[in-house]
Design a protein around this motif. Structure first.
Motif, PDB file in Angstrom:
ATOM      1  N   GLY A  84      93.183 -60.635 -23.041  1.00 10.86           N
ATOM      2  CA  GLY A  84      92.750 -59.363 -22.259  1.00 10.86           C
ATOM      3  C   GLY A  84      91.716 -58.812 -22.797  1.00 10.86           C
ATOM      4  N   GLY A  85      91.087 -58.915 -23.970  1.00  6.46           N
ATOM      5  CA  GLY A  85      89.979 -58.298 -24.799  1.00  6.46           C
ATOM      6  C   GLY A  85      88.752 -58.886 -24.187  1.00  6.46           C
ATOM      7  N   ARG A  86      88.149 -59.174 -25.127  1.00  5.31           N
ATOM      8  CA  ARG A  86      86.663 -59.689 -24.907  1.00  5.31           C
ATOM      9  C   ARG A  86      86.698 -60.952 -24.042  1.00  5.31           C
ATOM     10  N   PRO A  87      86.029 -60.813 -22.835  1.00  3.81           N
ATOM     11  CA  PRO A  87      85.835 -61.828 -21.823  1.00  3.81           C
ATOM     12  C   PRO A  87      85.531 -63.262 -22.643  1.00  3.81           C
ATOM     13  N   PRO A 146      86.174 -68.523 -32.931  1.00  2.00           N
ATOM     14  CA  PRO A 146      86.235 -66.848 -32.952  1.00  2.00           C
ATOM     15  C   PRO A 146      86.692 -66.469 -31.708  1.00  2.00           C
ATOM     16  N   ARG A 147      86.860 -66.969 -30.624  1.00  2.00           N
ATOM     17  CA  ARG A 147      87.580 -66.412 -29.440  1.00  2.00           C
ATOM     18  C   ARG A 147      87.860 -67.358 -28.569  1.00  2.00           C
ATOM     19  N   PRO A 148      88.689 -67.319 -27.503  1.00  3.07           N
ATOM     20  CA  PRO A 148      89.184 -68.289 -26.654  1.00  3.07           C
ATOM     21  C   PRO A 148      87.854 -68.832 -25.690  1.00  3.07           C
ATOM     22  N   VAL A 149      88.217 -70.049 -25.269  1.00  2.00           N
ATOM     23  CA  VAL A 149      87.078 -70.876 -24.437  1.00  2.00           C
ATOM     24  C   VAL A 149      87.786 -71.347 -23.369  1.00  2.00           C
ATOM     25  N   LEU A 173      87.836 -67.830 -12.635  1.00  2.00           N
ATOM     26  CA  LEU A 173      86.935 -66.989 -13.339  1.00  2.00           C
ATOM     27  C   LEU A 173      87.554 -65.495 -13.941  1.00  2.00           C
ATOM     28  N   GLU A 174      88.966 -65.616 -13.802  1.00  2.00           N
ATOM     29  CA  GLU A 174      89.664 -64.591 -14.258  1.00  2.00           C
ATOM     30  C   GLU A 174      89.583 -64.487 -16.047  1.00  2.00           C
ATOM     31  N   GLY A 175      89.178 -63.646 -16.719  1.00  2.00           N
ATOM     32  CA  GLY A 175      89.022 -63.313 -18.017  1.00  2.00           C
ATOM     33  C   GLY A 175      87.735 -63.872 -18.703  1.00  2.00           C
ATOM     34  N   VAL A 176      86.885 -64.403 -17.589  1.00  2.00           N
ATOM     35  CA  VAL A 176      85.516 -65.109 -18.123  1.00  2.00           C
ATOM     36  C   VAL A 176      84.504 -64.101 -18.083  1.00  2.00           C
ATOM     37  N   GLY A 177      83.511 -64.034 -19.095  1.00  2.00           N
ATOM     38  CA  GLY A 177      82.571 -63.067 -19.268  1.00  2.00           C
ATOM     39  C   GLY A 177      81.265 -63.586 -18.935  1.00  2.00           C
ATOM     40  N   ARG A 178      81.041 -65.041 -19.139  1.00  2.00           N
ATOM     41  CA  ARG A 178      79.852 -65.689 -18.963  1.00  2.00           C
ATOM     42  C   ARG A 178      80.129 -67.223 -19.216  1.00  2.00           C
ATOM     43  N   MET A 179      79.070 -67.952 -18.334  1.00  2.00           N
ATOM     44  CA  MET A 179      79.408 -69.428 -18.206  1.00  2.00           C
ATOM     45  C   MET A 179      78.069 -70.058 -18.780  1.00  2.00           C
TER      46      MET A 179
END
Length: 410
Positions: A84-87, A146-149, A173-179
């Motif tokens: 739930g942190g950085r997307p 470093p973080r989930p993908v 796209l839930e939790g996605v910040g960029r693609m």
């Protein structure tokens, strides 16, 4: 974001990768075999059951937990658990084939399905995202991701308005910040990518028209609605009218793919059908396109006393590459292959439903070179003889893994 500028910077004197994620030889061979299997068994949009099962099985074998989309085909799979942190960064592939015959006569892995082919490279896109997922999963187990993908394997890209809309409705796209995504480009050499900021594809809609009126004998056309002539005038006059009703820099173009009418040389028919596409470089002009095109068709049809019925099918807007995400892709490619591996590319008049994702999150699509260096012939997309230099799979996997690591601040 840590930028590396050469292949030599990938390893230090102790052999420890500064930017891990280089594709092992055994996995490289497995991915080529996986791609060839997909190539031999293409499935149309929303029918990709075998393809979905193959991807799911391989991800599960790697200890991952892919989830089939609610529409029945396609999958989503997270590498790591989002807190739930950085997307997250999402890697997207499209998995469907095309309804055309495979015309490659000397190819051990040509399509085994009549009138079906992976002639747009979606088998390559799928294999690249699968391979990146497997490499990133291994890095995650080592504590080096470093973080989930998120991996998105999307169905029905070739079916307007595109399976991306269904995937979005399924919550990908839930939790996605960029693609990011790649698309095969037979004009670019394997080992390179084409890239640009801003629009890289165009809008694309579908147009279906029926014309009706009283037919009759060709000896007495004045007593009929001459539908053959009316259809011919729609074909020639509508594109000209449309081109004069919007700024020419918008690139709004009507192009016909089918016209059908009549059965005998001396009979004026009562019905005619036309279909084609509407393409546009500019998103604002695309929003106006239905009104402009429909009005032009009605004018021409009315002039020839033909009754028109128009089905204007909304397709996809342009893919507009975000500057920040585009730069991430550029830096990732340079880190893997050096500064000469990235070239500029033109905005294509082709449509791509990756654009729907970018209406919600920033992202970028790169053109993945699939032409064998030195090859003169261009086996274009959507042609039965299309094929890809399979070294592009390695390039795509390593590009995606680099982008995931660098986006995470590696």
């Amino acid at each position: 974001m840590k930028q590396l500028t050469s292949l030599e910077s990938e390893a230090d004197s102790a052999g420890e990768a500064l930017l891990p994620g280089v594709l092992p030889e055994a996995l490289r061979a497995e991915l080529v075999a996986f791609r060839r299997d997909l190539h031999m068994h293409p499935e149309l949009g929303n029918q990709e059951f075998r393809t979905t099962a193959a991807i799911k099985e391989r991800l599960e074998k790697a200890g991952l937990k892919p989830r089939v989309l609610a529409v029945g085909t396609g999958l989503v799979c997270d590498i790591g658990e989002w807190d739930g942190g950085r997307p997250m960064l999402a890697l997207r592939a499209d998995i469907d084939g095309l309804p055309i015959p495979d015309m490659k006569t000397e190819c051990s892995y040509r399509s085994t399905v009549p009138d079906r082919a992976h002639a747009c490279g979606h088998d390559v896109h799928t294999t690249v995202v699968l391979g990146a997922g497997l490499v990133l999963a291994d890095l995650h187990r080592q504590g080096r991701l470093p973080r989930p993908v998120r991996l998105i394997f999307q169905p029905a890209e070739e079916v307007l308005p595109g399976g991306a809309a269904d995937a979005i409705d399924c919550g990908v796209l839930e939790g996605v910040g960029r693609m990011i995504a790649v698309h095969c480009d037979p004009r670019v050499d394997a080992g390179r990518i084409g890239l640009r900021q801003g629009a890289i594809t165009s809008a694309c809609d579908r147009l279906e028209i029926s014309l009706d009126g009283p037919g009759g004998h060709t000896a007495r056309p004045h007593l009929t609605t001459d539908l053959v002539t009316a259809a011919a005038r729609v074909v020639t006059d509508v594109p000209a009218l449309v081109g004069r009703r919007v700024d020419t820099r918008a690139g709004l173009a009507v192009t016909w793919g089918r016209i059908e009418s009549g059965h005998a040389p001396n009979v004026i028919p009562q019905h005619a059908e036309l279909s084609g596409t509407v393409r546009c470089l500019d998103i604002d002009a695309w929003r106006q396109a239905p009104d402009i095109v429909v009005a032009a068709i009605d004018e021409v049809a009315n002039l020839h006393r033909a009754k028109s019925e128009i089905n204007y099918v909304r397709g996809v807007p342009p893919v507009v590459n975000d500057p920040v995400v585009t730069e991430l892709v550029r830096e990732a490619m340079i880190a893997r292959r050096g500064v000469d591996s990235v070239e500029g590319t033109e905005q294509s008049l082709g449509g791509e439903d990756f654009s729907w994702y970018l209406q919600h999150v920033p992202g970028a699509m790169a053109r993945l070179g699939v032409r064998t260096p030195g090859e003169r012939a261009v086996r274009d997309l959507h042609q039965g003889d299309f094929d890809a230099d399979e070294s592009a799979i390695t390039v795509g996997v390593e590009l995606f893994t680099a982008a995931a690591l660098m986006d995470g601040g590696f």
